[in-house]
Design an enzyme around this catalytic site. Sequence first.
Site, PDB file in Angstrom:
ATOM      1  N   CYS A  23       0.859  -1.193   0.000  1.00  0.00           N
ATOM      2  CA  CYS A  23       0.000   0.000   0.000  1.00  0.00           C
ATOM      3  C   CYS A  23       0.891   1.237   0.000  1.00  0.00           C
ATOM      4  O   CYS A  23       1.659   1.458   0.948  1.00  0.00           O
ATOM      5  CB  CYS A  23      -0.914  -0.018   1.218  1.00  0.00           C
ATOM      6  N   CYS A  26       0.136   3.735   2.837  1.00  0.00           N
ATOM      7  CA  CYS A  26       0.709   3.263   4.111  1.00  0.00           C
ATOM      8  C   CYS A  26       2.218   3.500   4.144  1.00  0.00           C
ATOM      9  O   CYS A  26       2.788   3.859   5.173  1.00  0.00           O
ATOM     10  CB  CYS A  26       0.416   1.774   4.310  1.00  0.00           C
ATOM     11  N   CYS A  94      34.560  19.142 -28.630  1.00  0.00           N
ATOM     12  CA  CYS A  94      34.306  18.005 -29.532  1.00  0.00           C
ATOM     13  C   CYS A  94      33.762  16.843 -28.703  1.00  0.00           C
ATOM     14  O   CYS A  94      34.453  16.337 -27.808  1.00  0.00           O
ATOM     15  CB  CYS A  94      35.595  17.606 -30.249  1.00  0.00           C
ATOM     16  N   CYS A  97      35.691  13.514 -29.101  1.00  0.00           N
ATOM     17  CA  CYS A  97      36.939  13.524 -28.328  1.00  0.00           C
ATOM     18  C   CYS A  97      36.645  13.351 -26.837  1.00  0.00           C
ATOM     19  O   CYS A  97      37.380  12.672 -26.113  1.00  0.00           O
ATOM     20  CB  CYS A  97      37.689  14.837 -28.553  1.00  0.00           C
ATOM     21  N   ASP A 474      -5.161   8.532 -15.857  1.00  0.00           N
ATOM     22  CA  ASP A 474      -5.884   8.303 -14.610  1.00  0.00           C
ATOM     23  C   ASP A 474      -6.916   9.423 -14.502  1.00  0.00           C
ATOM     24  O   ASP A 474      -6.673  10.541 -14.954  1.00  0.00           O
ATOM     25  CB  ASP A 474      -4.898   8.358 -13.443  1.00  0.00           C
TER      26      ASP A 474
END
Length: 782
Positions: A23, A26, A94, A97, A474
């Site tokens: 949970c 919790c 670079c 490099c 959701d």
Amino acid sequence: MTTLTEERKAIGKTFYQIEGITCLDCAQKFEKAVRELPGVTAVSLNTMTGKLTVEGAADLAAIQRLGQEENYTVAPVVTSPKRTAAYQVEGITCLDCAQKFEKAVKELPGVTAVSLNTMTGKLTVEGAADLAAIQRLGQEENYTIEPAREVTDQAKSKPKVDWELRRAVLSGVSLAVAYGVEKFGGPALVFLPLYIVAMVLGGWGNFKKAAYALPRMNFNMSVLMSVAVIGALAIGQYEEGASVAFLYAISEMLEAWTMEKARRSIRQLMDIAPKTARVRREAMEEEVSVEDIVLNDIMVVRPGEKIAMDGVIVKGESAINQAAITGESVPAEKGPGAEVYAGTLNTHGSLEVRVTKLVQDTTIAKIIHMVEETQGKRAPSQAFVEKFAAVYTPIVLALAGGLVLIPPIFLGYDWAPWIYRGLALLVVACPCALVVSTPVAIVSAISTAAKNGVLIKGGIYLEEAGALTAIAFDKTGTLTKGEPVVTDVVPLGTLAPEKLLTLAADLEARSEHPLAVAIVKAAKERGYEVNPVDDFTALPGRGAQGTLDGQMVYIGNPRLFTELDIALTPVAQEVTRLQEQGKTAMIVGTKAAFLGLIAVADEVRATSAAALAALKQVGIRHTIMLTGDNAATAKAMAAQVGVDDYRADLLPQDKVTAVESLLIQYGKVAMIGDGINDAPALALSTVGIAMGGAGTDTALETADIALMGDDLAKLPFTIRLSRQALAIIRQNIGFSLFIKAVAVLAVFPGWLTLWLAILADMGASILVTLNSLRLLNVQAKD
């Protein structure tokens, strides 16, 4: 006398493994309880891995006792001490490099792991790091390397003489004068030395790098350029050699400038939060460094000042501009009890703020850290480029060698033309443009997103977001505000609406259920007096009961009255009507009669419908809502916000199953939720997106992308930015490969001159970098 910072550093971290987390709510309560233990200064619990980090005087027995309340098994994690050193590397221009340098450091004796952030120059070395050895490797690329702690702001602000610019200008002047003298019939004794001066000045940096790299058989771009310049001099192509040296010097300067522009976008993030704050201690106000601020200190923030630390307002009211964190420029009105973040601006009122997070734990600090570390998560295109470059470079080098040797030795051709062609091929051999094509685009996009309140935690997620075909939402807290409000009060019989609402509020006054809180809030907002019943009883999953005017009154869902053997016929039609509107209907009544219905609904965010419409415009073909509500409520909500499909009656584990099926159906699917209850589904999806990441550690941990404010309008911007980044990366890779192919093919008939080769190589690098920097200008709103 030790400073607060030194005292805090003396308190170490202790790590524990928590088993049995099921949970998440919790787990959060457990984390909060551990934080309140005596001597504990900070706590972090990763609910996905079970890793608990405790700072301060951690008491294992006390933590285990708290864990027993949730049936957790708590055990200390035995870790072997790691020696980690951080260095600042200056002079990176670079990227190819830089990658070779990182690999060379990794191969040093005693080094176990290395990470080089080419955008910030931060080098992290685990194991027995030898600074002198690292600095010797850095000399091959003209890097300046110092321990990170020694690089102070004062040192960084010291003006530096730009010798590269001076040498490039003098090289260009020498080349121009030499060319003019030669063309107007001047003596060789005059123009030859000038050509050589142009070569030496323009190629000085390359010659130094080559001198360090050659003994290690590291054929970097500097070695290739140096060989080309010296080879041109050897075969009498003085003008070509000088031109190559000068053009390369100019190209390096331009490349350094474009890279610096990308880095500056990250530095702007780092400068958001103030370095000092005004703190009240023992009735005295003093200006202190943020490093010396401790938890529960009281900051005094005057109008027009930035807030230095995360905290909670204890006194005063003001409008806070949170653009630095959430990307929203409209100030938010805040007062006592409201949370504020470091780096945000107090516009008008004077505030007193209680500090809740140390400087390294603030929301802005986490954003900066995550943006810095994004390069560690290689994007798919970046991984492809690096693998391709590793194979391509040695093949072209071998081809150049064959081009120089085979025609003169086996076919009897003159040496000079083929040496020249081999040198031209060497110049285009380094895959600089290809290597730089992806990382600059990714860093530019991620820093632009961060400035607009969107945290993307790596190039891989940026690319994946650009390839999405579907997004699952959701409902509660994402499409809706997550705060239920009373929408309908439907009395039955002669009972007045205000009497019904007051009666329901009296019944629910002692309940902590969100629906009960909404009813009590509605009654108080209408000015009704609420008098809690004395014998309140909660009926989990059904409702509540209590005695009013000497009789037992019930409030709850239809299931409660069915269990009481009360027929729902008189209210069934009204309950169905309310549910079809997307509302939760609660019945109020006794065993003898129904008194009325109260409908509650989760208020839809104002931006939800517009955001979903905008997602269609940026190419998201499928939107799906996942909710625990019943089918009727889900259908109504889906129609209201404009999602294509919905899945109703889902428990948290059902959302995982739903995401699995969507992945099979649509391929690449994002899941967007609050980052806490939806953590398993977020982890499973192609890209997990958390709403409201500001101040929410769990959202920042579990999601791949966090919308720092509760603003769904940022989602279409994120998808649009990701798709633009993908398009630019493809353009860069395609252009780089095309230029290389054309240049290599032009070598064989002798069409590619040395100065054209340098333009083809370094010109392509600059063009793809400038193309990538366009992402810095992408706006959150068209």
